[in-house]
Design a protein around this motif. Structure first.
Motif, PDB file in Angstrom:
ATOM      1  N   GLN A 164      35.104  32.701  48.493  1.00  0.00           N
ATOM      2  CA  GLN A 164      34.520  33.818  49.245  1.00  0.00           C
ATOM      3  C   GLN A 164      34.863  35.151  48.576  1.00  0.00           C
ATOM      4  O   GLN A 164      34.012  36.040  48.444  1.00  0.00           O
ATOM      5  CB  GLN A 164      35.033  33.805  50.687  1.00  0.00           C
ATOM      6  N   TYR A 165      36.131  35.276  48.163  1.00  0.00           N
ATOM      7  CA  TYR A 165      36.562  36.498  47.481  1.00  0.00           C
ATOM      8  C   TYR A 165      35.792  36.701  46.175  1.00  0.00           C
ATOM      9  O   TYR A 165      35.307  37.804  45.881  1.00  0.00           O
ATOM     10  CB  TYR A 165      38.063  36.441  47.213  1.00  0.00           C
ATOM     11  N   ARG A 166      35.653  35.628  45.387  1.00  0.00           N
ATOM     12  CA  ARG A 166      34.961  35.738  44.102  1.00  0.00           C
ATOM     13  C   ARG A 166      33.492  36.095  44.299  1.00  0.00           C
ATOM     14  O   ARG A 166      32.921  36.859  43.511  1.00  0.00           O
ATOM     15  CB  ARG A 166      35.077  34.430  43.322  1.00  0.00           C
ATOM     16  N   LYS A 167      32.888  35.589  45.349  1.00  0.00           N
ATOM     17  CA  LYS A 167      31.484  35.935  45.613  1.00  0.00           C
ATOM     18  C   LYS A 167      31.354  37.416  45.939  1.00  0.00           C
ATOM     19  O   LYS A 167      30.441  38.098  45.452  1.00  0.00           O
ATOM     20  CB  LYS A 167      30.924  35.091  46.761  1.00  0.00           C
ATOM     21  N   LEU A 168      32.269  37.917  46.775  1.00  0.00           N
ATOM     22  CA  LEU A 168      32.241  39.340  47.096  1.00  0.00           C
ATOM     23  C   LEU A 168      32.473  40.190  45.847  1.00  0.00           C
ATOM     24  O   LEU A 168      31.806  41.217  45.652  1.00  0.00           O
ATOM     25  CB  LEU A 168      33.303  39.658  48.151  1.00  0.00           C
ATOM     26  N   GLU A 169      33.390  39.763  44.993  1.00  0.00           N
ATOM     27  CA  GLU A 169      33.656  40.481  43.748  1.00  0.00           C
ATOM     28  C   GLU A 169      32.430  40.485  42.849  1.00  0.00           C
ATOM     29  O   GLU A 169      32.078  41.506  42.245  1.00  0.00           O
ATOM     30  CB  GLU A 169      34.838  39.834  43.013  1.00  0.00           C
ATOM     31  N   THR A 170      31.763  39.331  42.762  1.00  0.00           N
ATOM     32  CA  THR A 170      30.556  39.231  41.936  1.00  0.00           C
ATOM     33  C   THR A 170      29.465  40.150  42.472  1.00  0.00           C
ATOM     34  O   THR A 170      28.803  40.867  41.711  1.00  0.00           O
ATOM     35  CB  THR A 170      30.052  37.778  41.899  1.00  0.00           C
ATOM     36  N   ALA A 351      39.717  43.044  51.664  1.00  0.00           N
ATOM     37  CA  ALA A 351      40.203  42.214  52.774  1.00  0.00           C
ATOM     38  C   ALA A 351      40.264  40.747  52.356  1.00  0.00           C
ATOM     39  O   ALA A 351      41.217  40.031  52.684  1.00  0.00           O
ATOM     40  CB  ALA A 351      39.289  42.386  53.989  1.00  0.00           C
ATOM     41  N   ALA A 352      39.239  40.303  51.607  1.00  0.00           N
ATOM     42  CA  ALA A 352      39.216  38.910  51.134  1.00  0.00           C
ATOM     43  C   ALA A 352      40.353  38.663  50.149  1.00  0.00           C
ATOM     44  O   ALA A 352      40.991  37.595  50.169  1.00  0.00           O
ATOM     45  CB  ALA A 352      37.873  38.599  50.493  1.00  0.00           C
ATOM     46  N   LEU A 353      40.630  39.634  49.285  1.00  0.00           N
ATOM     47  CA  LEU A 353      41.732  39.504  48.332  1.00  0.00           C
ATOM     48  C   LEU A 353      43.068  39.421  49.058  1.00  0.00           C
ATOM     49  O   LEU A 353      43.943  38.627  48.684  1.00  0.00           O
ATOM     50  CB  LEU A 353      41.724  40.681  47.358  1.00  0.00           C
ATOM     51  N   ALA A 354      43.214  40.210  50.092  1.00  0.00           N
ATOM     52  CA  ALA A 354      44.452  40.160  50.876  1.00  0.00           C
ATOM     53  C   ALA A 354      44.623  38.795  51.525  1.00  0.00           C
ATOM     54  O   ALA A 354      45.730  38.231  51.543  1.00  0.00           O
ATOM     55  CB  ALA A 354      44.439  41.264  51.934  1.00  0.00           C
ATOM     56  N   ALA A 355      43.504  38.230  52.038  1.00  0.00           N
ATOM     57  CA  ALA A 355      43.570  36.903  52.663  1.00  0.00           C
ATOM     58  C   ALA A 355      43.896  35.841  51.626  1.00  0.00           C
ATOM     59  O   ALA A 355      44.704  34.931  51.872  1.00  0.00           O
ATOM     60  CB  ALA A 355      42.241  36.589  53.355  1.00  0.00           C
ATOM     61  N   GLN A 359      47.242  33.448  51.550  1.00  0.00           N
ATOM     62  CA  GLN A 359      47.185  31.990  51.487  1.00  0.00           C
ATOM     63  C   GLN A 359      47.796  31.478  50.190  1.00  0.00           C
ATOM     64  O   GLN A 359      48.448  30.430  50.160  1.00  0.00           O
ATOM     65  CB  GLN A 359      45.735  31.511  51.611  1.00  0.00           C
ATOM     66  N   GLY A 360      47.577  32.238  49.089  1.00  0.00           N
ATOM     67  CA  GLY A 360      48.154  31.835  47.808  1.00  0.00           C
ATOM     68  C   GLY A 360      49.672  31.837  47.840  1.00  0.00           C
ATOM     69  O   GLY A 360      50.320  30.951  47.284  1.00  0.00           O
ATOM     70  N   ASN A 361      50.237  32.839  48.502  1.00  0.00           N
ATOM     71  CA  ASN A 361      51.697  32.914  48.612  1.00  0.00           C
ATOM     72  C   ASN A 361      52.247  31.760  49.448  1.00  0.00           C
ATOM     73  O   ASN A 361      53.292  31.174  49.122  1.00  0.00           O
ATOM     74  CB  ASN A 361      52.111  34.252  49.225  1.00  0.00           C
ATOM     75  N   LYS A 362      51.555  31.436  50.550  1.00  0.00           N
ATOM     76  CA  LYS A 362      51.992  30.306  51.381  1.00  0.00           C
ATOM     77  C   LYS A 362      51.911  28.999  50.596  1.00  0.00           C
ATOM     78  O   LYS A 362      52.825  28.171  50.657  1.00  0.00           O
ATOM     79  CB  LYS A 362      51.130  30.219  52.638  1.00  0.00           C
ATOM     80  N   ALA A 400      47.834  36.330  38.931  1.00  0.00           N
ATOM     81  CA  ALA A 400      46.727  36.759  39.797  1.00  0.00           C
ATOM     82  C   ALA A 400      46.072  35.537  40.427  1.00  0.00           C
ATOM     83  O   ALA A 400      46.121  34.432  39.880  1.00  0.00           O
ATOM     84  CB  ALA A 400      45.710  37.550  38.985  1.00  0.00           C
ATOM     85  N   PRO A 401      45.467  35.686  41.600  1.00  0.00           N
ATOM     86  CA  PRO A 401      44.779  34.557  42.238  1.00  0.00           C
ATOM     87  C   PRO A 401      43.734  33.946  41.309  1.00  0.00           C
ATOM     88  O   PRO A 401      42.972  34.657  40.661  1.00  0.00           O
ATOM     89  CB  PRO A 401      44.124  35.194  43.470  1.00  0.00           C
TER      90      PRO A 401
END
Length: 556
Positions: A164-170, A351-355, A359-362, A400-401
């Protein structure tokens, strides 16, 4: 679980049928006898690319069919996603025609190769030397660690958030690129739009303007002609209205003699009335027609503006020019609105990057907790397989994620006491690689949903007592997973619950590959041949009996 495998017209295999045991199945045979060919056929059944050059008989199609018992594998969702009828008895079939055309079926329903791969991946796990090479790849190692730690569901959630984050970035990058290009054209488009807006196109009627200009330019001529027309209609002694009035009177005088005369008089009287109206309108038009050079110049200037804009924008008429203006409005407006859309997308992306980061940290924390147990268990298993000084270290860093998380891992290994662990590609030999992979598969056996595991010569580089231990490890794995193992080691051959022998048969015209299940006596002979070669001694036969006795066989 694989219940039945049939291979027809593939490579050296004219026809082959295998009904494997639900436990440990061992396949042996001389090099080149067809063991790898059989694996190639299974690969086709699971969706690998086909090649018509592999047909045994190039005039007939190749058919590979596998029947599976999938009652306990919870695959209903996959079948539903592929729009296939689910049944606990599943049949995969692959057909390759002589012209190279390939077809795939699941329970007699045609499917794409992608659908076949999705289902096949949940039925069989084929381990080969290629997998051993992959063990040196960081992404592959991370996948293994996630499987071991049971983190696949958590990783799936992360991957969904990352996509979802990558789509928003694209989308954001594309919009920013569009905005950069549009901003270059903004000034020019704004200039063109201002020109058209100032022309007030919506208030104009170009046809009416052109007509009025013509009238003003020819006012003197028009006034004279109208005056002449009025003279002929009404103002002369022989005018049309006078003559027509006289004719009406004459017809009135004879109308009493015949009805048709009366009708003619009425019609002519109507014409007289119309003629009077026309004469009145001509008189009005004549009085109003006056030359106005200033007005004519003003209107011509207005028309010149329209003509110039039409030529500039290649518009054939006023409606086409209005369409150009509306398009420019849209372009300018879209550029002005891009900033708002970019701001919205950037906010969503942040916001997507923060999410994703959360999740990546968890996920990273869960992974790190599993590393010590992974290192310890794998070290103990390697020690049991003849590497008592083996040491495993999971080297870890974050970045980086990315698709698989924020973690970068590398499994470090050393087989020697006091030596510094290094990457697998530098530290492990071929035999050590094989044992590493086997131990990892053993550790994952209780954590994966794969019902059938196929090992292709995973015992490379080992022998003696270690081979016996490898066989025992596979026996333990086979209590929960159906195993098929291709091997050249007598210790492995003796460990199997069922032993199949692949051999070549020479015919008059060509060589074919065949397979048969060995009975107890044949099994002793084959293991003895594996120990001592073509002419085994009695000691070799005795060794074969002893190896079989290790797995509890009753040997006569």
């Amino acid at each position: 679980m694989l219940v039945d495998l049939r291979i027809n017209n593939y490579a050296l295999i004219e026809q082959l049928e295998l009904r494997p045991s639900p436990l440990l199945n061992i396949i042996t045979g001389e090099t080149g006898a067809g063991k790898s060919i059989m694996l190639g056929a299974i690969g086709l059944l699971l969706g690998n690319r086909a090649d018509s050059r592999m047909l045994f008989d190039t005039e007939r199609k190749c058919v590979i069919e596998g029947q599976f018992d999938i009652a306990n594998y919870q695959l209903q969702d996959i079948f539903e996603a592929e729009d296939l009828d689910y049944d606990t008895h599943c049949i995969l079939r692959r057909e390759i025609s002589p012209n190279g055309k390939s077809r795939a079926f699941v329970n007699d329903t045609p499917v794409t190769l992608e659908a076949l791969r999705k289902i096949g991946a949940n039925l069989m796990d084929i381990h080969s030397q290629h997998d051993t090479l992959l063990l040196g790849d960081g992404v592959f190692q991370l996948n293994l660690l996630d499987l071991y730690a049971g983190l696949v569901p958590q990783r799936t959630m992360y991957s969904h958030a990352f996509r979802q984050y990558r789509k928003l970035e694209t989308d954001l990058n594309a919009l920013e690129s569009q905005a950069a290009q549009a901003s270059k054209e903004l000034d020019y488009n704004s200039f063109l739009l201002n020109e058209l807006e100032e022309a007030k196109l919506d208030t104009e009627d170009q046809d009416a303007l052109e007509q009025e200009v013509k009238q003003l330019e020819h006012a003197e001529e028009i006034k004279y002609k109208l005056s002449q027309a009025l003279h002929g209609l009404r103002d002369s002694e022989t005018c049309a209205t006078g003559n027509l009035k006289e004719a009406v009177g004459l017809l009135g005088q004879v109308s009493s003699y015949a009805d048709n005369f009366k009708d003619l008089r009425e019609r002519l009287n109507s014409c007289l009335i119309e003629l009077h109206d026309i004469a009145d309108e001509v008189e009005t038009a004549e009085r109003r027609t006056e030359g106005d050079p200033a007005r004519a110049e003003e209107l011509q200037d207005r028309l010149n503006v329209l003509y110039t804009l039409q030529r500039k924008h290649q518009a054939r008429d006023l409606p086409a020019l209005i369409a150009v203006r509306d398009e420019l409005r849209q372009k300018v407006s879209s550029v002005l609105n891009l900033d708002k859309e970019i701001a919205r997308l950037r906010k969503d992306s942040d916001a997507a990057l923060a999410a994703v980061t959360k999740q990546g940290n968890k996920l990273s924390e869960s992974r790190r907790k599993s590393f010590p147990q992974f290192e310890k268990q794998l070290g103990l298993l390697l020690a049991d397989l003849g590497m008592p000084n083996a040491r495993i270290v999971v080297q870890h860093s974050t970045g980086a994620p990315a698709t698989s998380g924020i973690d970068v891992v590398s499994i470090l290994f050393t087989a020697n006491k006091g030596a510094q662990p290094q990457t697998l590609s530098k530290a492990a030999s071929g035999g050590e690689f094989s044992r590493l992979m086997l131990c990892i598969k053993y550790m994952l056996a209780d954590k994966t949903a794969l019902p059938t595991i196929v090992f292709d010569e995973i015992d490379t580089g080992i022998s003696g007592e270690i081979a016996v231990k490898v066989g025992r490890m596979m026996q333990q794995m086979a209590q929960k997973h159906q195993l098929v193992a291709i091997s050249h080691l007598p210790q492995m051959a003796a460990a199997g619950d069922v032993h199949y022998f692949v051999y070549k048969e020479d015919r008059a015209d060509r060589t074919v590959s065949r397979i048969r299940e060995l009975n107890q006596d044949d099994r002793i002979k084959e293991i003895a041949h594996m120990i001592a070669g073509a002419k085994p001694s009695e000691n070799a036969f005795q060794s074969a009996r002893e190896l079989l006795a290790l797995r509890g066989e009753t040997v006569g």
